[in-house]
Design an enzyme around this catalytic site. Structure first.
Site, PDB file in Angstrom:
ATOM      1  N   GLU A  61      -1.056  14.763  11.956  1.00  0.00           N
ATOM      2  CA  GLU A  61      -1.052  14.593  13.408  1.00  0.00           C
ATOM      3  C   GLU A  61      -2.405  14.091  13.920  1.00  0.00           C
ATOM      4  O   GLU A  61      -2.472  13.229  14.804  1.00  0.00           O
ATOM      5  CB  GLU A  61      -0.703  15.913  14.101  1.00  0.00           C
ATOM      6  CG  GLU A  61       0.686  16.438  13.808  1.00  0.00           C
ATOM      7  CD  GLU A  61       0.712  17.382  12.620  1.00  0.00           C
ATOM      8  OE1 GLU A  61       1.620  18.219  12.551  1.00  0.00           O
ATOM      9  OE2 GLU A  61      -0.191  17.277  11.755  1.00  0.00           O
ATOM     10  N   PRO A 266      -2.852  14.744  -4.371  1.00  0.00           N
ATOM     11  CA  PRO A 266      -2.137  15.913  -3.826  1.00  0.00           C
ATOM     12  C   PRO A 266      -2.382  16.046  -2.328  1.00  0.00           C
ATOM     13  O   PRO A 266      -3.471  15.737  -1.833  1.00  0.00           O
ATOM     14  CB  PRO A 266      -2.735  17.094  -4.600  1.00  0.00           C
ATOM     15  CG  PRO A 266      -4.031  16.602  -5.135  1.00  0.00           C
ATOM     16  CD  PRO A 266      -3.917  15.129  -5.296  1.00  0.00           C
ATOM     17  N   ARG A 267      -1.347  16.470  -1.614  1.00  0.00           N
ATOM     18  CA  ARG A 267      -1.474  16.615  -0.159  1.00  0.00           C
ATOM     19  C   ARG A 267      -2.625  17.558   0.201  1.00  0.00           C
ATOM     20  O   ARG A 267      -3.357  17.316   1.148  1.00  0.00           O
ATOM     21  CB  ARG A 267      -0.157  17.160   0.420  1.00  0.00           C
ATOM     22  CG  ARG A 267      -0.153  17.312   1.944  1.00  0.00           C
ATOM     23  CD  ARG A 267      -0.277  15.979   2.628  1.00  0.00           C
ATOM     24  NE  ARG A 267      -0.150  16.090   4.086  1.00  0.00           N
ATOM     25  CZ  ARG A 267      -0.288  15.075   4.913  1.00  0.00           C
ATOM     26  NH1 ARG A 267      -0.538  13.867   4.441  1.00  0.00           N
ATOM     27  NH2 ARG A 267      -0.163  15.235   6.214  1.00  0.00           N
ATOM     28  N   GLY A 307     -10.361  11.965   2.455  1.00  0.00           N
ATOM     29  CA  GLY A 307     -10.683  10.728   3.146  1.00  0.00           C
ATOM     30  C   GLY A 307     -10.691   9.477   2.289  1.00  0.00           C
ATOM     31  O   GLY A 307     -11.236   8.454   2.721  1.00  0.00           O
ATOM     32  N   GLU A 308     -10.105   9.517   1.081  1.00  0.00           N
ATOM     33  CA  GLU A 308     -10.137   8.342   0.214  1.00  0.00           C
ATOM     34  C   GLU A 308      -8.761   7.727  -0.021  1.00  0.00           C
ATOM     35  O   GLU A 308      -8.615   6.836  -0.856  1.00  0.00           O
ATOM     36  CB  GLU A 308     -10.769   8.707  -1.135  1.00  0.00           C
ATOM     37  CG  GLU A 308     -12.251   9.034  -1.042  1.00  0.00           C
ATOM     38  CD  GLU A 308     -12.924   9.047  -2.404  1.00  0.00           C
ATOM     39  OE1 GLU A 308     -13.997   8.433  -2.526  1.00  0.00           O
ATOM     40  OE2 GLU A 308     -12.377   9.659  -3.341  1.00  0.00           O
ATOM     41  N   ASN A 332       4.010   9.928   5.918  1.00  0.00           N
ATOM     42  CA  ASN A 332       3.989   8.699   6.694  1.00  0.00           C
ATOM     43  C   ASN A 332       4.017   7.434   5.820  1.00  0.00           C
ATOM     44  O   ASN A 332       3.042   7.146   5.122  1.00  0.00           O
ATOM     45  CB  ASN A 332       2.718   8.714   7.559  1.00  0.00           C
ATOM     46  CG  ASN A 332       2.679   7.586   8.557  1.00  0.00           C
ATOM     47  OD1 ASN A 332       3.564   6.738   8.594  1.00  0.00           O
ATOM     48  ND2 ASN A 332       1.654   7.565   9.371  1.00  0.00           N
ATOM     49  N   GLU A 335       1.258   4.090   6.739  1.00  0.00           N
ATOM     50  CA  GLU A 335      -0.101   3.886   6.202  1.00  0.00           C
ATOM     51  C   GLU A 335      -0.109   2.915   5.021  1.00  0.00           C
ATOM     52  O   GLU A 335      -0.871   1.940   5.044  1.00  0.00           O
ATOM     53  CB  GLU A 335      -0.706   5.229   5.818  1.00  0.00           C
ATOM     54  CG  GLU A 335      -0.995   6.109   7.023  1.00  0.00           C
ATOM     55  CD  GLU A 335      -1.469   7.503   6.656  1.00  0.00           C
ATOM     56  OE1 GLU A 335      -2.050   8.182   7.513  1.00  0.00           O
ATOM     57  OE2 GLU A 335      -1.267   7.911   5.492  1.00  0.00           O
TER      58      GLU A 335
END
Length: 417
Positions: A61, A266-267, A307-308, A332, A335
């Protein structure tokens, strides 16, 4: 009546809540240095300007609202933005990516005393709730303060709808806190209307307004050199129970192409070592957070860093969207669509049902039922670069055609500023 019961439950259950939060801190799920923010205590000064408060529960989000924040600040020089989230990973993401005149705080736990202290200090001029986290005390106290509230990209899962529908009067009280409701799909519009939402305006899914994920050119070049000309594909944002299926798909592909490299993101980044253990000792695994390189015989590269993802979407021409081979509702697909990837999803994309339907109609995604079909589709796309490129172009064309959604949403928000 139910609100009184809810608030009483918070008071009586305070010792249990304290214990749960203590356990979360011990496991690294809470920020030790900034934990007071969860108790409504601010750690930053309030800007002396109009303040738009955006609450986004977690990483997905919060990332989706970054383009909106940029546009909002660019068009309104007298505005600052406060973003609240509830997870450590989302806070780290915001620290790296929030623009000037935007700041981050952790959302307070939904105990009335904490919520009231938060509202009294920040005194937002407009509140924007993103998607589906409806904390009763936080919403009602915000409304009672006189601050208008917008529900942006509103989403109600089938399970949540059934729960709220059992308590229609209470649900209506919560939903009616919103002065404007912008659902993310027509199906969500129906559910929100059934729960009593007023002033509903369907514009489209905010996620279509996303910009390509950022990346570090130097780090990407280092990885490209290590990978060389090997077959490579990416499993992005995977969940427990899914990595085992990725392993099975990898082994089936390896029977046809022994050089295949599977990258897993991994999430939850903290699961890197857990995923390594799940993959077992029969494959060669390198873990990014440990500084381990990709070697010629590396089977799996676990990218357990923050962030990668923008790097790995650019590295892999074939992307599997995680959370879709297990019942997590998927993640999503927009992306990777920005970054020339051929996209594959499992059959659990409930959180993005309308988007996936549009992708299917455009020929921009392939859906698979299990790990066997996943392996077949990945290898097929690798063997057929023309088909792979065509899929990627169709996905990119689709997301570009929806870019006006962001500007239309901004127009609605600015009416409240």
């Amino acid at each position: 009546m139910l609100l009184s019961v809810y608030r009483l439950a918070w008071k009586l259950g305070s010792p249990l809540v304290d214990f749960i939060m203590w356990r979360r801190r011990r496991k690294g799920r809470e920020d030790m240095l900034r934990f007071d923010e969860r108790l409504g205590v601010p750690s930053l000064p309030r800007p002396n300007s109009k303040l738009v408060w955006i609450h986004a529960a977690s990483v997905g989000e919060s990332v989706s609202v970054l383009p909106l924040i940029e546009e909002l600040l660019n068009g309104n020089a007298w505005v600052h933005v406060l973003v609240t989230t509830g997870t450590v990973t989302s806070a780290q993401m915001m620290a790296d990516r929030l623009p000037r005149r935007a700041l981050h705080q952790y959302v307070p736990i939904d105990k009335k005393e904490y919520v009231d202290e938060f509202i009294e200090y920040w005194q937002p001029d407009l509140a924007i709730w993103v998607e589906s986290e409806f904390w009763p005390n936080l919403l009602i106290s915000t409304k009672e303060s006189g601050c208008p509230i917008i529900l942006l990209n509103g989403r109600i899962s089938d399970e949540s709808f059934e729960k709220w529908n059992k308590y229609k009067k209470f649900a209506r009280k919560i939903i009616n806190c919103f002065d404007l409701v912008m659902p993310q799909s027509r199906e969500d519009e129906k559910k929100l209307r059934a729960l009593g939402a007023r002033n509903i305006k369907y514009i489209g899914n905010l996620k279509y307004g996303a910009t390509p994920l950022p990346f570090d050119q130097t780090r990407m070049a280092e990885l490209q050199k290590m990978i060389g000309g090997r077959m490579v594909w990416l499993a992005a944002s995977t969940h427990p129970g899914e990595e085992e299926k990725i392993l099975e798909a990898h082994m089936r592909i390896k029977e046809k192409n022994y050089t295949v490299l599977t990258i897993i993101v991994p999430r939850a980044p903290w699961r890197g070592q857990q995923v390594r253990a799940l993959l077992g000792n029969n494959v060669n695994v390198s873990v990014r957070s440990q500084g381990e390189p990709i070697l010629d015989d590396t089977d799996f590269y676990i990218a357990d860093t923050m962030g990668e993802l923008g790097i790995f979407y650019r590295l892999a021409p074939i992307v599997f969207i995680g959370g879709s081979l297990v019942e997590r509702g998927g993640h999503n697909p927009i992306e990777p669509a920005h970054l020339d990837a051929a996209i594959i999803c499992g059959n659990h994309m409930e959180n993005f049902a309308e988007i996936i339907e549009e992708f299917e109609k455009a020929g921009a995604v392939q859906l698979v039922q299990d790990e066997n079909e996943l392996a077949f589709r990945v290898f097929e796309l690798w063997q057929n670069p023309q088909k792979r490129t065509a899929m990627a172009r169709l996905a990119s064309k689709l997301v570009r055609s929806r870019q006006e959604i962001l500007h239309n949403i901004i127009d609605e928000i600015e009416k409240f500023i």
